[in-house]
Scaffold this motif. Structure first.
Motif, short mmCIF file in Angstrom:
data_model
loop_
_atom_site.label_atom_id
_atom_site.label_comp_id
_atom_site.label_asym_id
_atom_site.label_seq_id
_atom_site.Cartn_x
_atom_site.Cartn_y
_atom_site.Cartn_z
N ILE A 19 37.89 -0.18 9.14
CA ILE A 19 38.47 -1.48 9.50
C ILE A 19 37.48 -2.60 9.23
O ILE A 19 37.87 -3.71 8.85
CB ILE A 19 38.98 -1.49 10.95
CG1 ILE A 19 39.96 -2.66 11.16
CG2 ILE A 19 37.85 -1.56 11.94
CD1 ILE A 19 40.71 -2.59 12.47
N ILE A 20 36.18 -2.32 9.37
CA ILE A 20 35.16 -3.33 9.05
C ILE A 20 35.20 -3.66 7.57
O ILE A 20 35.17 -4.82 7.16
CB ILE A 20 33.76 -2.85 9.48
CG1 ILE A 20 33.68 -2.75 11.01
CG2 ILE A 20 32.67 -3.78 8.95
CD1 ILE A 20 32.41 -2.11 11.52
N GLY A 21 35.31 -2.62 6.73
CA GLY A 21 35.41 -2.83 5.29
C GLY A 21 36.67 -3.58 4.91
O GLY A 21 36.63 -4.48 4.06
N GLN A 22 37.79 -3.24 5.56
CA GLN A 22 39.04 -3.95 5.30
C GLN A 22 38.93 -5.41 5.69
O GLN A 22 39.40 -6.30 4.96
CB GLN A 22 40.19 -3.29 6.06
CG GLN A 22 40.58 -1.93 5.55
CD GLN A 22 41.53 -1.22 6.50
OE1 GLN A 22 41.93 -1.73 7.52
NE2 GLN A 22 41.87 0.02 6.14
N ALA A 23 38.30 -5.65 6.85
CA ALA A 23 38.15 -7.04 7.31
C ALA A 23 37.27 -7.83 6.35
O ALA A 23 37.59 -8.98 6.01
CB ALA A 23 37.55 -7.05 8.72
N ALA A 24 36.18 -7.22 5.90
CA ALA A 24 35.28 -7.91 4.97
C ALA A 24 35.99 -8.22 3.65
O ALA A 24 35.88 -9.32 3.11
CB ALA A 24 34.03 -7.06 4.71
N GLY A 25 36.74 -7.24 3.15
CA GLY A 25 37.48 -7.46 1.91
C GLY A 25 38.54 -8.54 2.05
O GLY A 25 38.69 -9.40 1.18
N LEU A 26 39.27 -8.52 3.17
CA LEU A 26 40.31 -9.52 3.42
C LEU A 26 39.70 -10.92 3.52
O LEU A 26 40.22 -11.88 2.95
CB LEU A 26 41.07 -9.18 4.71
CG LEU A 26 42.21 -10.11 5.09
CD1 LEU A 26 43.29 -10.11 4.02
CD2 LEU A 26 42.79 -9.70 6.44
N PHE A 27 38.57 -11.01 4.21
CA PHE A 27 37.90 -12.31 4.34
C PHE A 27 37.47 -12.83 2.97
O PHE A 27 37.71 -13.99 2.64
CB PHE A 27 36.68 -12.20 5.25
CG PHE A 27 35.97 -13.51 5.45
CD1 PHE A 27 36.33 -14.38 6.46
CD2 PHE A 27 34.94 -13.89 4.59
CE1 PHE A 27 35.68 -15.60 6.64
CE2 PHE A 27 34.28 -15.10 4.75
CZ PHE A 27 34.66 -15.96 5.78
N ALA A 28 36.85 -11.97 2.18
CA ALA A 28 36.35 -12.40 0.86
C ALA A 28 37.49 -12.87 -0.03
O ALA A 28 37.39 -13.92 -0.67
CB ALA A 28 35.59 -11.25 0.20
N VAL A 29 38.58 -12.13 -0.05
CA VAL A 29 39.70 -12.47 -0.92
C VAL A 29 40.36 -13.79 -0.50
O VAL A 29 40.74 -14.60 -1.34
CB VAL A 29 40.74 -11.32 -0.92
CG1 VAL A 29 42.06 -11.74 -1.53
CG2 VAL A 29 40.18 -10.12 -1.65
#
Length: 198
Positions: A5-15
């Protein structure tokens, strides 16, 4: 904490926030030489992003502060700020870079917050379903990761604004580029959101 979920959150934020780096770099360039400008930009970025999170979280969990139909009209904020910056640039078009810097006090926190919030209207639409499906515990992880990454984005914006080649271009043309970018963001939000039947 779940690493996934941390990776998903980081990816979502970046995009959803890649365009903010350019806007932050422009704000930092405008704030060069002004005492407290970096702090005001950072505070403004956090205020604007917190407002995005509050609206998205409220919508995801049933209470809406901002009707969905109002989101496209957030484009009026950067549009108005861009026009104001353009008028200021026009008035000082014959000034030297030093004279322009002296006439400008750098970006205010609320100005940065308004642009961040308006530019994040599309983020709200993306975050609402993600928060709704993640539940309260998952959403708190998303929010924590997002708030950490806001600091990374602020640092990146400041970094780009202080690179010699970029800083030279921004000091020479930043007073023109900032209004163009803000007006462009405002128009894009209005048009993509279907405001005024556009």
């Amino acid at each position: 904490m779940n690493v996934g979920i941390i990776g998903q959150a980081a990816g979502l934020f970046a995009v959803t926030n890649i365009d903010d780096i350019l806007v932050l770099a422009l704000f930092f360039a405008r704030g060069t030489g002004h005492k407290g400008a970096a702090r005001r930009i950072t505070v403004g970025q956090y205020l604007g992003f917190l407002a995005i999170l509050v609206v998205a979280g409220a919508a995801a969990f049933g209470a809406t502060f901002l009707p969905e139909a109002a989101i496209p009209y957030l484009g009026l904020l950067p549009l108005a700020l861009g026009i104001r910056a353009g008028v200021r640039a026009w008035r000082h078009r014959h000034d030297s870079a030093d004279e322009r810097a002296a006439s400008d006090h750098g970006p205010a926190s609320l100005e940065v917050a308004a642009v961040t919030f308006a530019n994040g209207g599309d983020n709200i639409g993306v975050y609402v379903p993600v928060f709704a499906t993640a539940g309260a515990a998952g959403t708190s992880v998303y929010v924590l990761v997002f708030l950490v990454l806001v600091a990374v984005w602020v640092a990146a914006g400041r970094y780009f604004a202080t690179r010699r080649a970029i800083a030279t271009v921004l000091s020479r043309w930043g007073h023109v580029v900032l209004p163009v970018v803000l007006i462009g963001i405002g128009l894009l939000i209005l048009v993509e959101g279907g405001a005024f039947g556009l």
